[in-house]
Design a protein around this motif. Structure first.
Motif, PDB file in Angstrom:
ATOM      1  N   VAL A 127      44.457  45.415  -6.861  1.00 16.79           N
ATOM      2  CA  VAL A 127      43.552  46.549  -6.646  1.00 16.79           C
ATOM      3  C   VAL A 127      42.096  46.077  -6.567  1.00 16.79           C
ATOM      4  O   VAL A 127      41.322  46.533  -5.711  1.00 16.79           O
ATOM      5  CB  VAL A 127      43.727  47.596  -7.760  1.00 16.79           C
ATOM      6  CG1 VAL A 127      42.632  48.660  -7.680  1.00 16.79           C
ATOM      7  CG2 VAL A 127      45.099  48.259  -7.646  1.00 16.79           C
TER       8      VAL A 127
ATOM      9  N   VAL B  41      45.480  55.242  -5.599  1.00 14.43           N
ATOM     10  CA  VAL B  41      45.273  54.292  -4.504  1.00 14.43           C
ATOM     11  C   VAL B  41      45.546  54.964  -3.160  1.00 14.43           C
ATOM     12  O   VAL B  41      44.789  54.782  -2.195  1.00 14.43           O
ATOM     13  CB  VAL B  41      46.168  53.051  -4.688  1.00 14.43           C
ATOM     14  CG1 VAL B  41      46.124  52.162  -3.438  1.00 14.43           C
ATOM     15  CG2 VAL B  41      45.714  52.256  -5.907  1.00 14.43           C
TER      16      VAL B  41
ATOM     17  N   PHE C  57      41.180  58.396  -7.720  1.00 11.83           N
ATOM     18  CA  PHE C  57      41.372  56.971  -7.999  1.00 11.83           C
ATOM     19  C   PHE C  57      40.654  56.552  -9.278  1.00 11.83           C
ATOM     20  O   PHE C  57      41.221  55.800 -10.091  1.00 11.83           O
ATOM     21  CB  PHE C  57      40.874  56.101  -6.845  1.00 11.83           C
ATOM     22  CG  PHE C  57      40.893  54.644  -7.227  1.00 11.83           C
ATOM     23  CD1 PHE C  57      42.085  53.935  -7.214  1.00 11.83           C
ATOM     24  CD2 PHE C  57      39.743  54.011  -7.668  1.00 11.83           C
ATOM     25  CE1 PHE C  57      42.129  52.609  -7.628  1.00 11.83           C
ATOM     26  CE2 PHE C  57      39.772  52.688  -8.077  1.00 11.83           C
ATOM     27  CZ  PHE C  57      40.968  51.981  -8.053  1.00 11.83           C
TER      28      PHE C  57
ATOM     29  N   VAL D  43      43.745  49.577   1.732  1.00 10.06           N
ATOM     30  CA  VAL D  43      44.615  50.499   1.000  1.00 10.06           C
ATOM     31  C   VAL D  43      46.083  50.150   1.244  1.00 10.06           C
ATOM     32  O   VAL D  43      46.897  50.144   0.313  1.00 10.06           O
ATOM     33  CB  VAL D  43      44.327  51.960   1.402  1.00 10.06           C
ATOM     34  CG1 VAL D  43      45.291  52.916   0.688  1.00 10.06           C
ATOM     35  CG2 VAL D  43      42.892  52.334   1.069  1.00 10.06           C
TER      36      VAL D  43
ATOM     37  N   MET E 103      46.958  47.220  -0.891  1.00  7.84           N
ATOM     38  CA  MET E 103      47.184  47.575  -2.295  1.00  7.84           C
ATOM     39  C   MET E 103      48.536  48.236  -2.478  1.00  7.84           C
ATOM     40  O   MET E 103      49.282  47.931  -3.419  1.00  7.84           O
ATOM     41  CB  MET E 103      46.054  48.482  -2.796  1.00  7.84           C
ATOM     42  CG  MET E 103      44.725  47.769  -2.981  1.00  7.84           C
ATOM     43  SD  MET E 103      43.443  48.833  -3.715  1.00  7.84           S
ATOM     44  CE  MET E 103      42.852  49.724  -2.274  1.00  7.84           C
TER      45      MET E 103
END
Length: 431
Positions: free
Chosen positions: A221, A284, A320, A383, A386
């Motif tokens: 992350v 996320v 988030f 993104v 992740m």
């Protein structure tokens, strides 16, 4: 939703962070006009602001070690007292007409060091102030307060500069540091003194790095946000105003930024009520929305489109932020938490200056619209990267539990009972 406010230590922490954010929103407005009044040079302003940011990045790891070695309340109070002193000196120099760029550079750098010492301690103190089952609403309440402080501070900063001058704005910023120090003095929590306090700082940093890299979801992350933050800093903070100047105008761009802040407040209220086990996955996934403002600037730079995109981004950011703070607090040992936060802060923010510096030449070479589209694609790719991690997708937060009907007297008045134990460390969801 507001059960965390029953705990005295949390109330003091929330008050201190709100006041800090109020001052942090006032300071940039006041300092910018103070430097421009002094030299009328954007270059000088960049140097003063850059000196603070550089020191913040360089010393944040030391701030994490410090917050794990000594009581976090002491770090918070001490750093805010030092912040009050440095800003008071800056205010005095500006008000008396004796400020110079070298002096402001030195004092800005000193204030950046102070901020770096406080940030990991402030983040790591949260799970010590409430029981584990209340960490998620506690983080949501903190974010609501900080967003309110940011909105109020920006407005107050503008009014102070316009009515009384930038020196008085800086003086009020110094006062907020002092008020925050007083609030943090009430954050009475158990010591998490690291077992490694007899070792060197370098050894502590290695231990924090081992903790940071031991959980795949943590470093994945942070690496994703290294890319995402650089793209947003260049696209929104640098190219955004340039596009606004050619399309919707500066005033309308201010409305767009305000809409994003409103979205953050709404997002905080939503985060208070969300109850899902895979909270990090949700947080996320919400970051896909960060590409909307970049796409709007590239493809349809109208007020209506950009305001809607700004609100959506603000709501997503809060989902988030609360998910991340909650996940970190529940899965990292308390005695190493500040060091993990310091690596998180370093990794997430270190590429921001690169994005800000590089985006101008790139836009000049290939065009602003094309650059914004590339930056939006980078956000989406970060993104996706992740979410490609199984650890990110599978990480579970602790099941929420109802708050007790009443808080024992010791907890209500900040006495010995106001020291809830943090959740134990757990595996990061690996199969």
């Amino acid at each position: 939703m507001f059960a965390p406010l029953r705990y005295a230590a949390f109330r003091h922490l929330a008050a201190g962070r709100l006041v800090n954010m109020l001052g942090n929103a006032i300071a940039p407005v006041a300092l910018a006009f103070a430097v421009l009044d002094l030299t009328d040079s954007v270059r000088d302003l960049g140097l003063v602001v850059g000196a603070r940011s550089l020191m913040n990045v360089l010393f944040v790891l030391f701030g994490g070690v410090l917050a794990d070695r000594i009581p976090r309340r002491l770090v918070l109070v001490g750093s805010n007292v030092l912040g009050a002193l440095t800003q008071a000196v800056v205010a005095a120099l500006v008000l008396t007409g004796t400020a110079t760029i070298p002096l402001l550079l030195v004092l800005g750098a000193a204030n950046g060091v102070v901020s770096a010492l406080a940030q990991p301690a402030s983040a790591a103190a949260t799970p010590q102030t409430v029981p584990p089952e209340l960490i998620q609403p506690a983080n949501a309440i903190l974010r609501l307060g900080m967003n309110a402080g940011m909105i109020g501070g920006a407005a107050l900063g503008g009014l102070l500069v316009a009515a009384a001058g930038p020196g008085w704005g800086l003086a009020v910023d110094a006062l907020t540091f002092a008020l925050a120090a007083a609030a943090f003095a009430g954050v009475r929590v158990a010591s998490t003194r690291s077992a490694s306090t007899g070792t060197s700082i370098l050894a502590d940093l290695r231990e924090g790095w081992s903790e940071f890299t031991a959980r795949t979801w943590v470093w994945v992350v942070v690496l994703g946000f290294m890319v995402l933050n650089a793209a947003l800093a260049g696209g929104v903070n640098v190219l955004g105003p340039a596009v606004a100047d050619e399309t919707i105008g500066r005033g309308a761009w201010g409305v767009v930024l305000a809409a994003q802040t409103v979205g953050m407040v709404v997002g905080g209220l939503i985060a208070l009520r969300i109850r899902v086990r895979r909270l990090l996955l949700l947080g996320v996934a919400c970051m896909f929305a960060e590409s909307l403002l970049l796409l709007g600037l590239a493809l349809a730079p109208t007020v209506a489109v950009l305001v809607v995109a700004g609100v959506a981004v603000g709501v997503a950011v809060e989902q988030f932020a609360v998910a991340w703070e909650t996940s970190i607090a529940q899965h990292i040992p308390a005695e190493r938490l500040a060091r993990v936060y310091s690596y998180d802060m370093l990794g997430s923010f270190v590429a921001i200056p690169l994005g800000q510096v590089a985006v101008g030449p790139v836009a000049g070479a290939i065009g602003t619209r094309e650059t914004l589209l590339i930056l939006a694609a980078l956000v989406v790719a970060s993104v996706v990267g992740m979410l490609a991690s199984r650890d990110v997708r599978r990480l579970r937060t602790a099941a929420p539990a109802p708050a007790p009907a009443a808080v024992p007297a010791g907890q209500a008045d900040g006495g010995p009972g106001d020291r809830p134990v943090t959740a134990p460390a757990e595996p990061a969801g690996r199969a």
